[in-house]
Design an enzyme around this catalytic site. Sequence first.
Site, PDB file in Angstrom:
ATOM      1  N   VAL A  44       5.370  79.431  45.369  1.00  0.00           N
ATOM      2  CA  VAL A  44       5.460  80.416  46.546  1.00  0.00           C
ATOM      3  C   VAL A  44       5.148  79.390  47.814  1.00  0.00           C
ATOM      4  O   VAL A  44       5.860  79.279  48.874  1.00  0.00           O
ATOM      5  CB  VAL A  44       4.862  81.589  46.528  1.00  0.00           C
ATOM      6  CG1 VAL A  44       4.947  82.269  47.880  1.00  0.00           C
ATOM      7  CG2 VAL A  44       5.164  82.492  45.542  1.00  0.00           C
ATOM      8  N   CYS A  45       3.926  78.626  47.597  1.00  0.00           N
ATOM      9  CA  CYS A  45       3.557  78.132  48.650  1.00  0.00           C
ATOM     10  C   CYS A  45       4.386  76.647  49.163  1.00  0.00           C
ATOM     11  O   CYS A  45       4.810  76.366  50.036  1.00  0.00           O
ATOM     12  CB  CYS A  45       1.943  77.247  48.277  1.00  0.00           C
ATOM     13  SG  CYS A  45       1.011  78.411  47.737  1.00  0.00           S
ATOM     14  N   THR A  46       5.267  76.394  48.058  1.00  0.00           N
ATOM     15  CA  THR A  46       6.051  75.100  48.102  1.00  0.00           C
ATOM     16  C   THR A  46       7.142  75.547  48.920  1.00  0.00           C
ATOM     17  O   THR A  46       7.613  74.837  50.105  1.00  0.00           O
ATOM     18  CB  THR A  46       6.791  74.739  46.519  1.00  0.00           C
ATOM     19  OG1 THR A  46       5.471  74.263  45.974  1.00  0.00           O
ATOM     20  CG2 THR A  46       7.567  73.607  46.998  1.00  0.00           C
TER      21      THR A  46
END
Length: 211
Positions: A44-46
Amino acid sequence: MSLRLGDTAPNFKAKTTIGEIDFYEYLGDGWGVLFSHPADFTPVCTTELGKTALLNGEFAKRNVKVLALSVDPLDKHKSWINDINETQNCDVSFPIIADEDKTVANLYGMIHPNASETFTVRSLFVIGPDKKVKLTITYPASTGRNFVEVLRVIDSLQLTANYSVATPADWKDGEDVIVTGAVKTEDIPAKFPKGHKIIKPYLRTTPQPNK
């Protein structure tokens, strides 16, 4: 520590992917977005950092500088950026803070023990030129943020800081705005010469004044 709207955003020095920075000096007299993510090399952070990089020009147009943060070390950040750029077709040029000792995370209340005692949640702060907190958003680790919404809110914040208006639900830049209650109806034509509508005595609208 829990920061509230109108509080002064704490200053800090930190190691980042572009070198050591002083937060206030980095922001200068502009706006800032400081946002945390739970960990590097997470899916998700990517996508979040990739989306932010793709919107870099939109943030720049609004005189907004962006900083990301996680409690992972600097070498992981730098390696992860390669993955982000590759998978999201972007160029991450904004700094990512390596907050290994959790100094910044604790200053800004980014660790919520009932969610995780070790990782930061998805906190986001919009900081004004006066270094005051203008907006806070907190998402759980499982839900990615909408950075187009962050830009929409910044448009509203910058508009309402300079004019006696508020923005209605789902407002987008260029649409009509609401005249605040502080402006008497008889004073509206002088303050907002583009015209106005009186829907109810407490609900008066006018074309966006800075367009």
